[in-house]
Design an enzyme around this catalytic site. Structure first.
Site, short mmCIF file in Angstrom:
data_model
loop_
_atom_site.label_atom_id
_atom_site.label_comp_id
_atom_site.label_asym_id
_atom_site.label_seq_id
_atom_site.Cartn_x
_atom_site.Cartn_y
_atom_site.Cartn_z
N SER A 273 -4.89 -11.30 9.78
CA SER A 273 -5.03 -10.44 8.60
C SER A 273 -4.13 -10.79 7.43
O SER A 273 -4.32 -10.27 6.34
CB SER A 273 -4.78 -8.97 8.99
OG SER A 273 -5.92 -8.45 9.61
N SER B 220 -7.42 -8.34 6.88
CA SER B 220 -7.41 -7.02 6.29
C SER B 220 -6.38 -6.86 5.16
O SER B 220 -6.43 -5.90 4.43
CB SER B 220 -7.11 -5.97 7.36
OG SER B 220 -5.82 -6.16 7.90
N LYS C 221 1.35 -3.71 1.65
CA LYS C 221 0.08 -3.29 2.24
C LYS C 221 0.18 -1.82 2.62
O LYS C 221 1.23 -1.37 3.11
CB LYS C 221 -0.19 -4.16 3.47
CG LYS C 221 -1.57 -3.95 4.11
CD LYS C 221 -1.75 -4.90 5.31
CE LYS C 221 -3.11 -4.79 5.95
NZ LYS C 221 -3.25 -5.72 7.10
#
Lengths: 480, 464
Positions: free
Chosen positions: B160, B136, B61
């Site tokens: 997330s 996210s 990420k």
């Protein structure tokens, strides 16, 4: 009636000192002055995303050392908070500081405040935090140096127990001396390793604290005195005229010798303190506390008292010796080798001090070690050189950076203490000054001193004074 | 070595397969958008380590630092930033042989549940390209679901990792707070978030977790603790009003109860009275911490800065004005608001009290069960844009996920199949350091809920 007679004055201080640690507060960068800008930096102290603070335990130890030395109640658990405000030289735009759980609280510092006497000033708290970088305005650009960002800072907050600018200046000098004794900080206000903000309020007698004004930008104890005294008068004039003070922060303008408003209370930052989630509370263990105890030293005022009581120094000598850590250490080391304390003190406070001033040297940088100093004193005590020669030897220690014995030997300065040799010199002096000798025989003892001077001169100052005097007296009484 | 590791182990080594792999990722990801950057070259030139993850490609990420690679956090303000160091969790994966191949898209600074708050690109759900991948860590979930990587790292501040894993039909682990170092994870809400992992293979997940979990001297909030045993026989199910959950979600939840019983678990019921306070407490704490954590982005030392400014203060203001998106600004403002002096008792302090309350409530729950079963999110992957879920509803829907963040407990979202062409799933929560129980429960469900493959996904076996 002066402002001080008419009003109660309350002065409190927030003193910041840079702690002498090898590395910064929360990363392993070097904590060092004077390096090229932005060389002692890393992702942590530059606030790069994803970095986390790592507590420097040595800084914590020094913090506890100071708190303990100030008689604070030291924390069995201390924690950090974030103090939020934006400033271009602050990498994270929050400062890691302490708020509700500082290193120490409720201390007392005994201070010699000059005319104010020796008093106990209450310490509100002692807490750790990190410094910011430095902003340099150069023409129409602003430059930033982050070498200082993340330096360990210790903030000492006093209660409003001081009353005048003079007392405060004296307190600050005492405080500087204290941190130097502890070895935790250089305590130099001009180099920025110590900073001091003050708060001041005045009020009608017995009415308690008045409206508080904070003062900043005072870069020496002298400026602190000037700024506070300026404020006392300004406050008094406002109250005299029936006005009231505004709670605000003011800056000392050292070019104009006045304070100027920086911001009002309502413009002040709301620091939005909250617990630092990246650092767990610090709980000192027994080994840590034992190290703190082991680092405790005799505090300056206690030292000064002992210099008088134990070594018989005069108050002036004791003041001089205890004032500077290097002087004190040289004194103590030299006395330990068996030299007389009063002699050591006398030399330190006169000839050595003069030489250092002349050469613009600090004791630490000078070639005078305790070994050389005590060797010099030993030469005098053993009668191998006179006091006068000793001064020349001292000069040569400084100019040649060598040992007293070798200087004396090289220069042939050993005292003449052979009676036969001395008698020859005395004879020569009497022979050259028959009228003076006659006057002495007639009882003019002043002239005897002059003859002694001639003996010393004739021997290049090497004649052993006591023995020469004895021979002179004998000669004057026997030769008719 | 797990089966999936074996399949992947040669892909990056053999030149033919390596080249084919790169080309296929490019082709497939063109319509999915999971990667913000992709490169098989290690920018530091450091050789890969050797260990249980040999040759395994990993996506990371874009809020986790990998030296020499971008670290955009999905934000304009860090669009051109390259990380000057590597996160501890990534370093540990690399030391075990894994190879970082790219950085994945995300909601800006982790603030969002759909990936629509990324400033740098759109990611869609591999199962249905009109739908969001969740957020996210949406890029990481989409990359794994599309078969582009066997393993991806995400971060979980309020769900997330688990919510996008759930939307994309893959496993998503939110480990115990402190078990994996946060050093190198861009902070959004420091006391809540952890680095997590997404994969389609539960064995690989366990291996990767084992590699990453260790005390790190660079993260003083990391803990070295013994894992508790995987023994788990009694599960309690959170009682949830039917109208809160969409029908396919409610149905999957019920079917999980049956599947667990079939696998030999006893299943009870529990209700959490303070659950309704979870979301307000979560957003109060998260935004408060965010307001401080995001203060460092001021355009001075790195990141976006305006072309011209009159003075440093204006420079900071303009950098932030131009660099941050609306959701980020909203949360910074909220956080600043709840931390104001004189208002802390009303908001921040109260939220911390609720946090303690919930922690105690869950401790009570785990005193009489081994695992807690909950939904992940009230809906399946929703439509993108205005036709989807409004921002407010998205935040309210964090209720089931942010519980694990407020309490620091580990949780795993587990796929339960496909309904209406979209994945469904559930999540298990365990006591602190009870990750092994999570893995066991997930493994015990594989017979009832075999993992499905998204249409058009890369099949690594097809490379020759």
């Amino acid at each position: 009636m002066s402002a001080h007679e008419k009003y109660d004055v309350f002065i409190g201080l927030e003193i910041h000192i840079h702690l002498k640690t090898v590395s910064k507060m929360f990363c392993s960068c070097r904590a060092h002055y004077g390096d090229e800008p932005n060389t002692n930096v890393c992702p942590v102290c530059l606030g790069y995303p994803g970095t986390l603070p790592l507590l420097n335990e040595r800084a914590m130890e020094l913090g506890y050392h100071v708190a303990r030395s100030l008689g604070c109640r030291i924390a069995d658990r201390t924690s950090f908070v974030r103090k939020n405000y934006f400033y271009p030289d602050m990498p994270k735009n929050y400062q890691i500081s302490q708020f509700e759980e500082p290193v120490g609280v409720e201390g007392l510092m005994e201070a010699d405040l000059g005319d104010g006497g020796v008093r106990n000033i209450r310490i509100h708290d002692v807490h750790l935090e990190e410094d910011a970088g430095k902003m340099i305005h150069a023409g129409d650009v602003t430059l930033l140096d982050f070498n200082r960002a993340g330096y360990p800072l210790l903030e000492i907050v006093t209660e409003p127990d001081l009353r005048t600018g003079e007392e405060t200046e004296a307190f600050l000098r005492d405080f500087q001396r204290l941190v130097r004794y502890l070895g935790v900080s250089d305590g130099n206000m001009d180099e920025g390793s110590m900073k001091c903000d003050a708060n001041i309020s005045i009020n009608h007698p017995g009415k308690g604290l008045g409206t508080k004004v904070e003062l900043k930008n005072m870069n020496s104890p002298r400026f602190v005195r000037l700024a506070l005294n300026h404020e006392v008068i300004r406050h008094a004039e406002i109250i005299d005229a029936g006005g009231s003070l505004i709670q605000e922060t003011r800056l000392w303008n050292e070019n104009r010798d006045i304070t100027e408003s920086m911001r009002r209370k309502e413009e002040a930052d709301d620091y939005r303190y909250f617990p630092e989630p990246d650092l767990p509370p610090f709980i000192p263990d027994d080994a840590f506390l034992a190290r703190v105890e082991a680092s405790m030293v005799e505090l300056p005022l206690d030292k000064k008292r002992r210099l008088q009581a134990e070594y018989g120094l005069s108050p002036e000598q004791a003041e001089f010796i205890h004032d500077d850590v290097a002087t004190l250490h040289l004194f103590e080391q030299t006395v330990r080798t068996g030299s007389s304390a009063r002699n050591v003190a006398a030399w330190l406070s006169s000839d050595i001090r003069k030489l250092l001033n002349r050469e613009n040297l600090s004791l630490a940088d000078s070639p005078l070690s305790a070994a050389r100093f005590s060797a010099l004193l030993k030469l005098i005590e053993e009668g191998r050189i006179s006091g006068k020669i000793a001064k020349k030897v001292l000069e040569n220690i400084f100019s040649e950076n060598s040992d007293p014995e070798s200087i004396v030997e090289k220069e042939g300065w050993s005292q003449i203490s052979n009676p036969v040799e001395l008698a020859l010199i005395v004879d020569k002096v009497i022979g050259a000054n028959p009228e003076v000798a006659a006057a002495v025989r007639d009882g003019d003892m002043k002239q005897r001193g002059w003859l002694m001077g001639q003996v010393m001169r004739a021997s290049d100052g090497k004649a052993a004074p006591e023995l020469s005097g004895k021979i002179l007296d004998e000669k004057l009484s026997t030769i008719v | 070595m797990s089966l999936i590791s074996e399949l992947w182990s040669g892909v990056l080594i053999e030149p033919g397969r390596r080249e084919q792999y790169t080309r296929l990722v490019g082709e497939i990801d063109e319509s999915i958008g999971s990667f913000l950057s992709f490169s098989l070259e290690n920018p530091t030139g450091k050789p890969a380590g050797k260990g249980p993850l040999n040759g395994l490609p990993v996506a990371v990420k874009d809020n986790i630092a990998v030296e020499g690679r971008p670290l955009t956090c999905g934000s304009h303000i860090l669009e051109n930033l390259k990380a000057p160091y590597t996160a501890t969790a990534v370093r540990r994966l690399e030391d075990a042989g894994a190879v970082v191949v790219g950085k994945t898209n995300m909601d800006e600074f982790g603030m969002g549940s759909s990936n629509e708050h990324s400033a740098l690109g759109t990611t869609v759900n591999p199962w249905n390209k009109d739908r969001v991948p969740g957020g996210s860590s949406g890029g990481s979930a989409a990359a794994v679901a599309a078969g582009l990587v066997p393993l991806a790292l995400g971060s979980d501040t309020g769900g997330s990792v688990r919510q996008p894993a759930n939307f994309c039909g893959v496993y998503g682990l939110k480990p115990t707070y402190g078990s994996i170092s946060r050093f190198g994870l861009t902070a959004y809400a420091s006391s809540l978030e952890v680095i997590g992992a997404l994969t389609r293979d539960i064995d690989l997940l366990e291996t990767a977790f084992g590699v990453m979990a260790a005390r790190d001297e660079k993260d003083q909030s990391s803990i070295s603790a013994d894992m508790i045993s995987e023994d788990a026989t009694h599960v309690v199910m959170l009682e949830v009003d039917d109208e809160i959950l969409d029908a396919p979600v409610a149905d999957a939840y019920k079917r999980t109860e049956g599947a667990l019983k079939e696998a030999g678990y006893s299943v009870g019921k529990v209700s959490l009275p303070s659950l309704e306070m979870v979301v307000p407490a979560y957003y109060t704490i998260a935004t408060a911490e965010a307001s401080a954590n995001l203060a460092r982005y001021n355009g001075i030392r790195y990141g976006h800065s305006p072309d011209f400014s009159e003075n440093p203060t204006e420079l900071m203001r303009m950098a932030r004005h131009e660099g941050f998106g609306d959701e980020v600004k909203l949360r910074i403002l909220l956080g600043t608001y709840v931390l104001r002096s004189g208002f802390q008792d009303q908001y921040y302090v109260k939220a911390q009290k609720i946090r303690t309350l919930i922690r105690n409530e869950l401790a009570g729950v785990f005193a009489s069960c081994d695992l807690l079963l909950m939904p992940v999110f009230p809906t399946q992957a929703f439509l993108m844009g205005d036709a989807g879920m409004d921002d407010y509803k998205q935040r309210v829907a964090d209720v089931f996920t942010c519980l694990a963040n407020l309490t620091g407990l580990p949780a795993l979202s587990v796929p339960t199949g496909i309904d209406g062409g979209l994945p469904t799933g559930v999540q298990f929560m365990a006591p602190a350091f009870g990750e092994k129980r999570l893995f066991k429960a997930a493994r015990d469900l594989t017979d009832s809920f075999p993992l499905q493959t998204a249409p058009g996904a890369l099949d690594i076996r097809s490379l020759s």
